[in-house]
Scaffold this active site. Sequence first.
Site, mmCIF file in Angstrom:
data_model
loop_
_atom_site.group_PDB
_atom_site.id
_atom_site.type_symbol
_atom_site.label_atom_id
_atom_site.label_comp_id
_atom_site.label_asym_id
_atom_site.label_seq_id
_atom_site.Cartn_x
_atom_site.Cartn_y
_atom_site.Cartn_z
ATOM 1 N N LYS A 289 -55.051 -62.892 29.843
ATOM 2 C CA LYS A 289 -56.376 -62.288 30.015
ATOM 3 C C LYS A 289 -56.662 -61.217 28.954
ATOM 4 O O LYS A 289 -56.785 -60.032 29.234
ATOM 5 C CB LYS A 289 -56.539 -61.701 31.415
ATOM 6 C CG LYS A 289 -56.556 -62.757 32.514
ATOM 7 C CD LYS A 289 -56.907 -62.150 33.859
ATOM 8 C CE LYS A 289 -57.008 -63.217 34.930
ATOM 9 N NZ LYS A 289 -55.705 -63.803 35.269
ATOM 10 N N PHE A 290 -56.775 -61.659 27.724
ATOM 11 C CA PHE A 290 -57.085 -60.758 26.619
ATOM 12 C C PHE A 290 -58.493 -60.202 26.778
ATOM 13 O O PHE A 290 -59.430 -60.928 27.098
ATOM 14 C CB PHE A 290 -56.960 -61.500 25.291
ATOM 15 C CG PHE A 290 -55.550 -61.889 24.971
ATOM 16 C CD1 PHE A 290 -54.676 -60.974 24.402
ATOM 17 C CD2 PHE A 290 -55.082 -63.165 25.254
ATOM 18 C CE1 PHE A 290 -53.370 -61.323 24.108
ATOM 19 C CE2 PHE A 290 -53.778 -63.526 24.962
ATOM 20 C CZ PHE A 290 -52.914 -62.605 24.390
#
Length: 460
Positions: A289-290
């Site tokens: 989950k950048f």
Amino acid sequence: MTKQNFIIRLFETGAIRFGEFTLKSGITSPFYINLRQIVSYPDLLESLSKLLSDVIPENQNYKRIVGVPYAGIPIASAFSIYTGKPMLIPRKEEKAYGSKDAIIGEYDEGDECLLIEDIVTSGESILETKAVLEQAGMQIAASAVIVDRRAVRNDFRQQHGFPLYAFCTIEEVIKILFDHSLLSQEDVMKVEQFLKKSALGKPVQESVSAANALTQRLRDTIQKKKSNVILSLDVETAKEFFALLERTADHIAMVKTHMDIMKDFSPAVIKDLQSLCAAKGIMIFEDRKFADIGNTVRMQYRSGIYRIADWADFVTVHMIAGEAILDGLFGGITGRSSFLLAKMSAKDNLITENYTRRVIEIGKKHREQVSGFIGHGNSVPEIQALRRKIPAEFMLLLPGVQIETKTDGLGQSYITPESAVEGGAEAIIVGRGITHAQDPVDAVKRYQDAAWKAYDKKQK
């Protein structure tokens, strides 16, 4: 004012134009309709109210008039004044202050509403407004639009349970303008050809060819393994991780990892993961989950102890930082892709409908770096509404799936595998329903069987 005169006036004011226009979808269209323009012409709004009332049957009951945000609101306002019936305005975005009302205006539970929209192509905006009103306890009696671009009114009652009345179609528009020498034969032919070939004509089967090689590889894996289950393997030790993966490997298409929660992580874990997944035909999805600026995510993705770019086929990306994050992650890299988080299953999450739409628009612009979207819905219609926003070339992965619908007490809601796939998900993401089961192998088989049967049925 007659229908002919009204359409001619729309043309004269520039609300209907012909030429070459790039639509929001990226398609080049030979015509463009912008009915928001008529707010500057009170006489048109007044005439439209009379013309629209002639389209709606006298025996059609409704108590409230509702403008579909935002283009439908001025039309609904004029129509409310003309008919003397009260109007409501649903907010497109929920207020975070004051009364936090989702709907402006007075109403009673059970009130029947007439929805008014300017233009309809798929009816998605109407259905979104319908959901807001129904959540407030109201009912939808009917809907009305000025221009039906796709003849959707013919099947609207059967598909959605209420009629759609249309003042005119795009075919009527071009005929009237041509008959009054305002449109050339060449322009008419361009529009007719466009309507036949494009998504704005009669409903056509969208191509599901993949935008990038990894998307196609995942679809091929799903078909080969007869499984559209993605195992969310969120455990804290390598021993437990591989024990579960080895036992379930034959029944999943992809494993979703969170390597940063593993207490005994080492480079050997990645080596063993790659070896096992290659042997069992499983793809790897690191759910990192950048969500930062390009330079930061580039280092997070390519450096540090995890070096995710070296081994993960896919990663998850939040688009809160803007589309430059994709260049930060994938600039100069090939053979890697992502899924963008478009809608969450957690209660009271802050993702809005506009945010979801914007995420999908960004995904369309980065087809080589985006394989699809992660999104949730609490019902089949809700998932279908999300799927309709997503081009067929992109995949929809659905988290929050359990054999039995329930909540976990921590804000997570669940939906069944059958409902997820029926709604339009190509693959389901399952975690605790398998990893916390007394018999994980039996559990993964149940998910595989339920989801694959629903998936296979949709393909036929």
